[in-house]
Design an enzyme around this catalytic site. Structure first.
Site, mmCIF file in Angstrom:
data_model
loop_
_atom_site.group_PDB
_atom_site.id
_atom_site.type_symbol
_atom_site.label_atom_id
_atom_site.label_comp_id
_atom_site.label_asym_id
_atom_site.label_seq_id
_atom_site.Cartn_x
_atom_site.Cartn_y
_atom_site.Cartn_z
ATOM 1 N N CYS B 132 -67.922 92.684 2.519
ATOM 2 C CA CYS B 132 -68.515 94.211 1.833
ATOM 3 C C CYS B 132 -67.516 95.015 1.238
ATOM 4 O O CYS B 132 -67.845 95.806 0.570
ATOM 5 C CB CYS B 132 -69.419 94.723 2.959
ATOM 6 N N TYR B 133 -66.176 94.891 1.633
ATOM 7 C CA TYR B 133 -65.072 95.775 1.089
ATOM 8 C C TYR B 133 -64.125 94.832 0.746
ATOM 9 O O TYR B 133 -62.913 94.566 1.540
ATOM 10 C CB TYR B 133 -64.702 96.639 2.184
#
Ligand code: SF4
Ligand code: SF4
Lengths: 72, 387
Positions: B132-133
């Site tokens: 997600c990052y």
């Protein structure tokens, strides 16, 4: 007196009794006749406001600490 | 008849511009002239202030998300490490953290003040990357205007009293209380004495969670009791503790602050700290509080500790009043010893005057505590190797 925050740390560092801080105005002054140019006050100033003038006497720098750390 | 005033009554006067507001130093003359009872009727608010080194200072920052986003794990601001063990782009920068390139000559306190001054600060952050990052590294510049939140949150400021420091050994000591000369060469002391906020409301009747304050030139709030809060410390007859007792955790919007009232400090062979300006307006609720507010330096005592004893409980060399400390000399065992302040009286006075103007002219009303602080708290110490 811009760089000085009038804390008194320089007067604590001077063993010669050369530095005085006027309690009302917070002005720091140096008695040349007592100063041995040992540098202790300059090192002790937490605001890095003290420097030497041409006659080798500590004086409060016109340069603000914020300017000093600005030029990183 | 005894005078009693409520926060509401005083705030109503403030809103109408009719409140009588004086600094704690100005109050002394008024009490001498009018006496306690008439001064209680006459004065509505007393402003108190301090400007001294407070290491327990720092700021929470939210940088905003980059594209692609990064979950910052290791964060550096101008080569000063900030704590990143929070959500992806939140950080906490502590004033006392030194830089990796210039040591204590440039630290967290300088980063915070550069942000306040609107200057650019170099941000480097690293991550292992997640689904997600995905970003693993970022190298950019921020200012206070380019980031989301920036607020000062200081876990322990505004000590109620603080012991003065001296040194009986034969070598110079370099401490957070400044340079201490050998052989009782000097005494350094902190707090602004009769101007100091928590000395003027010693039982914290009007100061608690939610109290609105002057913090570094901006409006701030008392968030909680400060760390090492010790309301159970022994007190003198006038209610004032003889050593560090109560403390405050304070919070305020860094973006509105001014470096006139917050400044980095470098203590030789010790480290970085921060001079923080705090002002607290105290409402005159009754004559008991006015009596506390009128206590002068000659009646406020502190201990002088021997910093050459490298223990947490340092021996008391003497006890003296702030009037003696301010005179430039104290007597310890018959020896006349030079004294120097570490808290700036000059700046403290300026803050008390600015706050007086805020309350008297600018409608700065007083927030009653949302919750009071605990009473009788004693300090715990850290024991080595015991459960
Ligand atoms: S340089 Fe002069 S004023 Fe400064 S500490 Fe040394 S003797 Fe004192
Ligand atoms: S010159 Fe430096 S040490 Fe001396 S009072 Fe000013 S800021 Fe403090």
């Amino acid at each position: 007196m811009q760089g000085c925050i009038h804390c008194g740390a320089c007067t604590a560092a001077c063993t010669k009794g050369a530095l005085k801080m006027e309690p009302e105005s917070g002005t720091v002054s140096c008695d040349e006749s007592l100063c041995t140019h040992c540098n202790a006050c300059i090192r002790a100033c937490p605001a890095r406001a003290l420097t030497y003038n041409q006659i080798r006497r500590p004086y409060v720098s016109e340069k603000r600490l914020s300017e000093a750390y600005e030029g990183r | 008849m005894t005078t009693k005033k409520s926060f509401d009554e005083i705030n109503e006067k403030i809103r109408k511009g009719k409140a009588v507001v004086v600094t704690a130093e100005e109050l002394t003359g008024i009490v001498e002239e009018k006496g306690i009872s008439d001064a209680t009727k006459y004065v509505d608010v007393v402003t108190t202030a301090t400007f001294g080194p407070m290491c327990s200072t720092g700021a929470f920052l939210n940088f905003g998300h980059s594209d692609p986003p990064i979950r910052m794990e290791k964060i550096e601001l101008d080569n000063v490490s900030a704590y990143g063990g929070l959500a992806a782009v939140d950080a906490y920068i502590g004033a006392a953290e030194p830089s990796t390139d210039r040591g204590i000559e440039y630290g967290g306190a300088h980063v915070i003040c550069n942000l306040i001054d609107g200057k650019k600060v170099h941000l480097k952050a690293y991550s292992k990357g997640t689904d997600c990052y995905p970003r693993k590294e970022i190298d950019t510049y921020i200012t206070k205007d380019s980031i989301n939140e920036a607020y000062l949150y200081n876990p322990r400021n505004c000590y109620q009293n603080y012991s003065a420091a001296a040194n009986t050994s034969d070598r110079t000591l370099y401490t957070y209380m400044g340079v201490l000369q050998p052989g009782l060469g000097n005494v350094n002391y902190s707090t602004s004495g009769e101007l100091s906020p928590l000395l003027k409301d010693p039982y914290l009747r009007t100061i608690g969670i939610g109290t609105r304050i002057f913090l570094a030139g901006a409006e701030g709030y008392v968030a909680w009791q400060g760390t090492q809060f010790a309301s159970g410390k022994p007190r003198g007859e006038n209610g004032i503790p003889l050593s560090g007792a109560c403390t405050l955790a304070v919070i305020g919007n860094l973006k509105e602050m001014s470096t006139e009232y917050i400044q980095p400090a470098i203590f030789e062979k010790y480290g970085v700290s921060m001079f923080v300006g705090i002002g607290i307006p105290i409402p005159v609720l009754d004559s008991d509080l006015l009596f506390n507010l009128s206590v002068q330096n000659k009646d406020i005592y502190t201990n002088i500790l021997d910093y050459s004893v490298q223990r947490s409980n340092k021996p008391v060399l003497a006890q003296c009043s702030y009037e003696e400390l301010r005179s430039g000399f104290v007597s310890i065992e018959g020896k006349k010893v030079k004294t120097s302040p570490l808290t700036s009286l000059y700046k403290s006075r300026e803050i008390a005057r600015v706050l007086k103007n805020w309350v008297a002219e600018k409608g700065f009303t007083l927030q009653p505590p949302i919750a009071p602080f605990p009473k009788g708290v004693t300090l715990k110490s850290l024991e080595q190797g015991r459960l």
